[in-house]
Structures are given as structure tokens and as C-alpha cells.
Write a protein that holds these residues in place. Sequence first.
Motif, PDB file in Angstrom:
ATOM      1  N   ASP A  57       9.101  27.650  -1.327  1.00 11.83           N
ATOM      2  CA  ASP A  57       9.371  27.931   0.092  1.00 11.83           C
ATOM      3  C   ASP A  57       8.189  27.628   1.015  1.00 11.83           C
ATOM      4  O   ASP A  57       8.222  27.935   2.197  1.00 11.83           O
ATOM      5  CB  ASP A  57       9.883  29.360   0.284  1.00 11.83           C
ATOM      6  N   GLY A  58       7.132  27.005   0.474  1.00 16.04           N
ATOM      7  CA  GLY A  58       6.031  26.554   1.313  1.00 16.04           C
ATOM      8  C   GLY A  58       4.915  27.552   1.547  1.00 16.04           C
ATOM      9  O   GLY A  58       3.962  27.253   2.254  1.00 16.04           O
ATOM     10  N   ARG A  59       4.995  28.748   0.952  1.00 15.40           N
ATOM     11  CA  ARG A  59       3.901  29.708   1.111  1.00 15.40           C
ATOM     12  C   ARG A  59       2.674  29.301   0.308  1.00 15.40           C
ATOM     13  O   ARG A  59       1.568  29.746   0.603  1.00 15.40           O
ATOM     14  CB  ARG A  59       4.350  31.116   0.728  1.00 15.40           C
ATOM     15  N   LEU A  60       2.850  28.487  -0.707  1.00 16.85           N
ATOM     16  CA  LEU A  60       1.750  27.864  -1.437  1.00 16.85           C
ATOM     17  C   LEU A  60       1.952  26.356  -1.354  1.00 16.85           C
ATOM     18  O   LEU A  60       3.092  25.878  -1.437  1.00 16.85           O
ATOM     19  CB  LEU A  60       1.742  28.285  -2.914  1.00 16.85           C
ATOM     20  N   PRO A  61       0.880  25.581  -1.187  1.00 16.91           N
ATOM     21  CA  PRO A  61       1.042  24.121  -1.130  1.00 16.91           C
ATOM     22  C   PRO A  61       1.445  23.563  -2.492  1.00 16.91           C
ATOM     23  O   PRO A  61       1.097  24.137  -3.527  1.00 16.91           O
ATOM     24  CB  PRO A  61      -0.348  23.626  -0.726  1.00 16.91           C
ATOM     25  N   SER A  86       0.851  -1.184   0.000  1.00 11.74           N
ATOM     26  CA  SER A  86       0.000   0.000   0.000  1.00 11.74           C
ATOM     27  C   SER A  86       0.890   1.238   0.000  1.00 11.74           C
ATOM     28  O   SER A  86       2.062   1.181   0.356  1.00 11.74           O
ATOM     29  CB  SER A  86      -0.937   0.012   1.208  1.00 11.74           C
ATOM     30  N   ARG A  87       0.304   2.326  -0.411  1.00 16.07           N
ATOM     31  CA  ARG A  87       1.015   3.604  -0.467  1.00 16.07           C
ATOM     32  C   ARG A  87       0.016   4.664  -0.041  1.00 16.07           C
ATOM     33  O   ARG A  87      -1.075   4.753  -0.577  1.00 16.07           O
ATOM     34  CB  ARG A  87       1.498   3.852  -1.895  1.00 16.07           C
ATOM     35  N   THR A  88       0.399   5.454   0.924  1.00 19.09           N
ATOM     36  CA  THR A  88      -0.480   6.492   1.440  1.00 19.09           C
ATOM     37  C   THR A  88       0.233   7.831   1.362  1.00 19.09           C
ATOM     38  O   THR A  88       1.435   7.904   1.587  1.00 19.09           O
ATOM     39  CB  THR A  88      -0.839   6.196   2.921  1.00 19.09           C
ATOM     40  N   HIS A  89      -0.506   8.870   1.043  1.00 23.38           N
ATOM     41  CA  HIS A  89       0.076  10.205   1.076  1.00 23.38           C
ATOM     42  C   HIS A  89      -0.994  11.191   1.512  1.00 23.38           C
ATOM     43  O   HIS A  89      -2.185  10.926   1.436  1.00 23.38           O
ATOM     44  CB  HIS A  89       0.703  10.593  -0.267  1.00 23.38           C
ATOM     45  N   THR A  90      -0.540  12.312   1.975  1.00 28.15           N
ATOM     46  CA  THR A  90      -1.442  13.389   2.357  1.00 28.15           C
ATOM     47  C   THR A  90      -1.067  14.630   1.553  1.00 28.15           C
ATOM     48  O   THR A  90       0.034  14.715   1.012  1.00 28.15           O
ATOM     49  CB  THR A  90      -1.333  13.707   3.866  1.00 28.15           C
ATOM     50  N   TRP A  91      -1.989  15.563   1.458  1.00 25.98           N
ATOM     51  CA  TRP A  91      -1.721  16.788   0.740  1.00 25.98           C
ATOM     52  C   TRP A  91      -2.532  17.917   1.353  1.00 25.98           C
ATOM     53  O   TRP A  91      -3.508  17.693   2.053  1.00 25.98           O
ATOM     54  CB  TRP A  91      -2.032  16.648  -0.748  1.00 25.98           C
ATOM     55  N   GLN A  92      -2.064  19.108   1.084  1.00 22.41           N
ATOM     56  CA  GLN A  92      -2.779  20.313   1.495  1.00 22.41           C
ATOM     57  C   GLN A  92      -3.778  20.673   0.403  1.00 22.41           C
ATOM     58  O   GLN A  92      -3.500  20.453  -0.781  1.00 22.41           O
ATOM     59  CB  GLN A  92      -1.801  21.477   1.691  1.00 22.41           C
ATOM     60  N   PRO A  93      -4.921  21.228   0.765  1.00 24.26           N
ATOM     61  CA  PRO A  93      -5.836  21.687  -0.289  1.00 24.26           C
ATOM     62  C   PRO A  93      -5.106  22.668  -1.198  1.00 24.26           C
ATOM     63  O   PRO A  93      -4.393  23.551  -0.718  1.00 24.26           O
ATOM     64  CB  PRO A  93      -6.960  22.382   0.481  1.00 24.26           C
ATOM     65  N   CYS A 139       1.927  15.916  -7.131  1.00 21.11           N
ATOM     66  CA  CYS A 139       3.309  15.650  -6.729  1.00 21.11           C
ATOM     67  C   CYS A 139       3.370  14.540  -5.686  1.00 21.11           C
ATOM     68  O   CYS A 139       4.162  13.602  -5.814  1.00 21.11           O
ATOM     69  CB  CYS A 139       3.966  16.922  -6.198  1.00 21.11           C
ATOM     70  N   GLY A 140       2.555  14.637  -4.662  1.00 23.39           N
ATOM     71  CA  GLY A 140       2.532  13.594  -3.640  1.00 23.39           C
ATOM     72  C   GLY A 140       1.976  12.285  -4.163  1.00 23.39           C
ATOM     73  O   GLY A 140       2.439  11.208  -3.794  1.00 23.39           O
ATOM     74  N   THR A 141       0.987  12.370  -5.026  1.00 29.19           N
ATOM     75  CA  THR A 141       0.374  11.162  -5.582  1.00 29.19           C
ATOM     76  C   THR A 141       1.406  10.325  -6.333  1.00 29.19           C
ATOM     77  O   THR A 141       1.468   9.113  -6.174  1.00 29.19           O
ATOM     78  CB  THR A 141      -0.785  11.528  -6.522  1.00 29.19           C
ATOM     79  N   LEU A 142       2.231  10.970  -7.149  1.00 35.79           N
ATOM     80  CA  LEU A 142       3.189  10.248  -7.981  1.00 35.79           C
ATOM     81  C   LEU A 142       4.614  10.253  -7.441  1.00 35.79           C
ATOM     82  O   LEU A 142       5.476   9.581  -8.000  1.00 35.79           O
ATOM     83  CB  LEU A 142       3.171  10.797  -9.409  1.00 35.79           C
ATOM     84  N   GLY A 143       4.885  11.014  -6.386  1.00 36.29           N
ATOM     85  CA  GLY A 143       6.212  10.974  -5.782  1.00 36.29           C
ATOM     86  C   GLY A 143       7.264  11.804  -6.496  1.00 36.29           C
ATOM     87  O   GLY A 143       8.370  11.339  -6.742  1.00 36.29           O
TER      88      GLY A 143
END
Length: 184
Positions: A51-55, A23-30, A60-64
Motif C-alpha cells: 500500500d506504499g507505506r514502505l518503498p 536506454s532505460r531509466t528508472h527511479t526509486w525511493q531510498p 523491482c524497478g531495476t528489473l521491471g
Amino acid sequence: MTQPATQDRRATGDETHPAGSRSRTHTWQPPTSYADAGAHTGIELVRMGLDGRLPEAPICGTLGFRLVSAEEGQAVFEGEPGEHLFNPMGTVHGGYMATLLDSALGTAVLSALPAGRAYTTVQLGVHLVRPVLDTTPTLRCEGKAVHVGRTTATAEARLVGALDGRLYAHGTATCAVLALPGAG
């Protein structure tokens, strides 16, 4: 005749996941749309993502993969190939390479746009030159804007091994340049 996967499911008592499954799990910001981010140039928006001011984009997280650097007219993404990206032939699906290329190409174009402008890819050309396996080390995709005009833009990119520079794919994109909603 009973299929082996059915036997595995019965052996584990889990009807939805066969024995030995992964299994593979990831989280993301809206996500925040660029229109909602305020009046910024393309390179400012890209740097806000770095720099993280926008998610980061959820894909990106889905595919790594991730944006690692950008300058005006240039963008670099890196990605980690793995078995979770396999096609039925036992290699990483070409769509993964196409996604890395499209991300670097589009971000290179975005990074050269003035405030109030956005882009959308209207043509993507992909050339896959070497198979990517689950043992392939980190891939690096370097995109560069070739032409950025008022209504169209073009870019080119190369997908290489981050450590050895071996070419895995290259591509081009044509983008439509348009006004962000509410930008006038």
C-alpha cells in the motif's frame, strides 16, 4: 579493420552510445530496512509495501517487476520481460526468472514470520522449463511457504504466463530465519 559499432558511434558523434542504441531509466525511493520499519509481523511489513507505506525494493524497478498481492504464507509478483533483459542468445536471462522466483519465495516466507524476525535465502533451486522472449506477455510468480520454523523455512514457487498460465519456471528455497537487529 574498423568495427561496425565504432562506425556507428562516429556517425552519431557520440563515442559512448552507438547509433540505434536504446536506454532505460528508472527511479526509486531510498529503501527502508525492516528493522527501521518498526515492530511489525511479516505480513504487516509486506502489506505496508503493497500500500506504499514502505518503498518497494529498488531491484523491482531495476528489473521491471512488482509485488501485486500477498496473504500470510503467500506472495505474488508480476514482471514484464523485454529486450533489456536479454542474454547473448537472444532470450531473457535466466537470472531474471531466478530473481522473480527468489522474490516470491522469500516474500512468502516473510509473510508468515512473527514480529522481530527476518529471513535470508540460503539455498535457491531453479528449474527453467521454457524460454522467455521479449514478446512473452506479463509473467506471474506465485510463491507459497511450505514450512516456517524458528530457525529455517522452505517455500516453493511457479513462474507462469499471467494470461495463459503456461509454466516458464519453478523453484524452491530454503531460508534461515533470524532476529531483526535490535529485536532482542
